[in-house]
Scaffold this motif. Structure first.
Motif, PDB file in Angstrom:
ATOM      1  N   PHE A 170      69.888   9.978 -13.363  1.00 13.81           N
ATOM      2  CA  PHE A 170      71.102   9.641 -13.854  1.00 13.81           C
ATOM      3  C   PHE A 170      70.693   9.401 -15.392  1.00 13.81           C
ATOM      4  CE2 PHE A 170      72.153   7.540  -9.720  1.00 13.81           C
ATOM      5  CZ  PHE A 170      73.123   8.465  -9.345  1.00 13.81           C
ATOM      6  N   SER A 171      69.540   9.229 -15.706  1.00 18.05           N
ATOM      7  CA  SER A 171      69.041   9.327 -17.298  1.00 18.05           C
ATOM      8  C   SER A 171      69.675  10.627 -18.061  1.00 18.05           C
ATOM      9  CB  SER A 171      67.505   9.214 -17.662  1.00 18.05           C
ATOM     10  OG  SER A 171      66.812  10.198 -16.781  1.00 18.05           O
ATOM     11  N   SER A 172      69.380  11.753 -17.196  1.00 13.76           N
ATOM     12  CA  SER A 172      69.965  13.132 -17.947  1.00 13.76           C
ATOM     13  C   SER A 172      71.538  13.059 -17.724  1.00 13.76           C
ATOM     14  CB  SER A 172      69.359  14.192 -16.770  1.00 13.76           C
ATOM     15  OG  SER A 172      67.858  14.290 -16.975  1.00 13.76           O
ATOM     16  N   VAL A 173      71.933  12.741 -16.658  1.00 14.01           N
ATOM     17  CA  VAL A 173      73.545  12.714 -16.562  1.00 14.01           C
ATOM     18  C   VAL A 173      74.088  12.084 -17.740  1.00 14.01           C
ATOM     19  CG1 VAL A 173      75.276  12.049 -15.163  1.00 14.01           C
ATOM     20  CG2 VAL A 173      73.678  12.901 -14.179  1.00 14.01           C
ATOM     21  N   ARG A 174      73.612  10.739 -18.001  1.00 12.64           N
ATOM     22  CA  ARG A 174      74.372   9.805 -19.118  1.00 12.64           C
ATOM     23  C   ARG A 174      74.040  10.478 -20.434  1.00 12.64           C
ATOM     24  NH1 ARG A 174      71.571   5.288 -15.722  1.00 12.64           N
ATOM     25  NH2 ARG A 174      73.334   4.751 -14.167  1.00 12.64           N
ATOM     26  N   LEU A 175      72.502  11.091 -20.621  1.00 14.76           N
ATOM     27  CA  LEU A 175      72.428  11.478 -21.892  1.00 14.76           C
ATOM     28  C   LEU A 175      73.252  12.808 -22.116  1.00 14.76           C
ATOM     29  CD1 LEU A 175      70.519  10.810 -24.460  1.00 14.76           C
ATOM     30  CD2 LEU A 175      68.743  12.159 -23.383  1.00 14.76           C
ATOM     31  N   ASP A 176      73.387  13.586 -21.271  1.00 18.37           N
ATOM     32  CA  ASP A 176      74.220  14.847 -21.404  1.00 18.37           C
ATOM     33  C   ASP A 176      75.497  14.273 -21.741  1.00 18.37           C
ATOM     34  OD1 ASP A 176      72.088  16.280 -20.687  1.00 18.37           O
ATOM     35  OD2 ASP A 176      72.804  16.593 -18.472  1.00 18.37           O
ATOM     36  N   LYS A 177      75.931  13.509 -21.057  1.00 13.90           N
ATOM     37  CA  LYS A 177      77.533  12.817 -21.342  1.00 13.90           C
ATOM     38  C   LYS A 177      77.755  12.329 -22.917  1.00 13.90           C
ATOM     39  CE  LYS A 177      81.339  10.362 -19.385  1.00 13.90           C
ATOM     40  NZ  LYS A 177      81.590   9.447 -18.083  1.00 13.90           N
ATOM     41  N   ALA A 178      76.677  11.749 -23.204  1.00 14.50           N
ATOM     42  CA  ALA A 178      76.903  11.265 -24.694  1.00 14.50           C
ATOM     43  C   ALA A 178      76.495  12.327 -25.602  1.00 14.50           C
ATOM     44  CB  ALA A 178      75.863  10.206 -24.799  1.00 14.50           C
ATOM     45  N   LEU A 179      75.740  13.224 -25.362  1.00 12.30           N
ATOM     46  CA  LEU A 179      75.563  14.247 -26.423  1.00 12.30           C
ATOM     47  C   LEU A 179      76.440  15.556 -26.363  1.00 12.30           C
ATOM     48  CD1 LEU A 179      71.741  13.553 -27.020  1.00 12.30           C
ATOM     49  CD2 LEU A 179      73.500  12.727 -28.467  1.00 12.30           C
ATOM     50  N   LEU A 180      76.641  15.992 -25.187  1.00 12.10           N
ATOM     51  CA  LEU A 180      77.338  17.241 -25.233  1.00 12.10           C
ATOM     52  C   LEU A 180      78.636  17.270 -25.868  1.00 12.10           C
ATOM     53  CD1 LEU A 180      77.530  18.362 -21.184  1.00 12.10           C
ATOM     54  CD2 LEU A 180      77.393  19.774 -23.205  1.00 12.10           C
ATOM     55  N   PRO A 181      79.460  16.337 -26.172  1.00 12.75           N
ATOM     56  CA  PRO A 181      80.746  16.628 -26.836  1.00 12.75           C
ATOM     57  C   PRO A 181      80.663  17.226 -28.021  1.00 12.75           C
ATOM     58  CG  PRO A 181      80.710  14.385 -25.727  1.00 12.75           C
ATOM     59  CD  PRO A 181      79.512  14.917 -25.319  1.00 12.75           C
ATOM     60  N   GLN A 182      79.377  16.726 -28.696  1.00 11.49           N
ATOM     61  CA  GLN A 182      79.082  17.520 -30.216  1.00 11.49           C
ATOM     62  C   GLN A 182      79.019  18.812 -29.933  1.00 11.49           C
ATOM     63  OE1 GLN A 182      76.246  14.801 -30.792  1.00 11.49           O
ATOM     64  NE2 GLN A 182      77.498  12.933 -31.551  1.00 11.49           N
ATOM     65  N   MET A 183      78.191  19.025 -29.036  1.00 10.75           N
ATOM     66  CA  MET A 183      77.955  20.643 -28.787  1.00 10.75           C
ATOM     67  C   MET A 183      79.189  21.447 -28.479  1.00 10.75           C
ATOM     68  SD  MET A 183      74.655  20.461 -26.134  1.00 10.75           S
ATOM     69  CE  MET A 183      72.884  19.972 -26.799  1.00 10.75           C
TER      70      MET A 183
END
Length: 267
Positions: free
Chosen positions: A118-131
């Protein structure tokens, strides 16, 4: 040209912002150094301050198993750097009791999945939109060969969470590839790290044998390692560097095992 010279001359990550979680020790520390050598501006996170106060990276102290800390890390990176180009989800831990299902309670299972999935899932969700807005970026999930090779007596909760991470990473890669973002999984085998040393010492103490005997027992339990040794974290970092570099621009959705030939089947 040797590896050191390559690291000095190849600056193909210049101008890129890279976040490496769990970046103060072991594989994460080696990855951070390799990306910095290639010209990237590197941000690292960990639960504790790095032992080496001279590390030339932006450090954020955080426990990424906690939602609030993931949010804080993402906000700080966005405010200071405008987002990331490279996200290395390296955080993970196998600190749960061995002995099989009867030794694991709900708290152990929950923590295993919070740290390793879940740490990866949450961090992806937070930073993916900018990518996605830039139509570019690379996410690497550091998994483990144990995600496909479980050892019930010592890694049941950990290996279950890493297996889930593998499936999530593949699904995410399929979703975001059409929008220019690559997602790749790297599954290391045994690496000679502090965490591995603690793990082997603990197992040896419980079994009443030497660390050398326990190490050989682990090799045997895994079916042997053809190269006959653990990896140096630098070797794993070199694979990660290649995967985030422009040289790997057509690679996404794959799970790369780097295990000295240990994995016992054709894949």
């Amino acid at each position: 040209m040797n590896m050191n010279n390559q690291q000095q001359t190849e600056q193909n990550l210049a101008g890129k912002i890279a976040l490496v979680t769990g970046g103060t020790k072991g594989i994460g520390k080696a990855i951070a150094a390799r990306l910095a050598a290639a010209g990237a501006t590197v941000v690292i996170t960990a639960r504790n301050q790095p032992d080496d106060a001279e590390l030339p990276y932006h450090f954020i102290e955080a426990d990424l198993s906690l939602t609030k800390d993931v949010t804080r890390v993402a906000e700080e990176i966005t405010a200071q750097f405008g987002g990331v180009d490279i996200l290395i989800n390296n955080m993970g831990a196998n600190t749960f009791p061995g002995g099989g299902f009867s030794t694991l309670n709900d708290e152990h299972w929950d923590q295993a999945f919070q740290v390793n999935l879940f740490s990866s899932v949450r961090l992806d969700k937070a930073l993916l939109p900018q990518m996605l807005a830039r139509k570019s970026g690379v996410i690497i999930h550091i998994s483990s060969t144990s995600g496909q090779f479980p050892i019930w007596e010592s890694t049941m909760a950990y290996t279950s969470a890493k297996s889930a991470l593998n499936a999530y990473s593949k699904a995410l890669s399929d979703e975001v590839a059409p929008q220019g973002v690559r997602v790749v999984t790297v599954s290391p085998g045994l690496n000679k790290t502090e965490a591995m040393s603690y793990f082997l010492n603990d197992l040896a103490k419980k079994a009443g044998i030497s660390v050398e005997e326990m190490t050989q027992n682990l090799f045997n339990r895994l079916g042997g390692i053809p190269l006959g040794r653990m990896a140096d974290p630098v070797e794993t970092a070199e694979l990660v560097y290649f995967l985030v570099s422009p040289k790997a621009s057509y690679i996404t959705g794959a799970n790369y095992h780097i295990d000295g030939g240990n994995y016992p089947v054709v894949r």
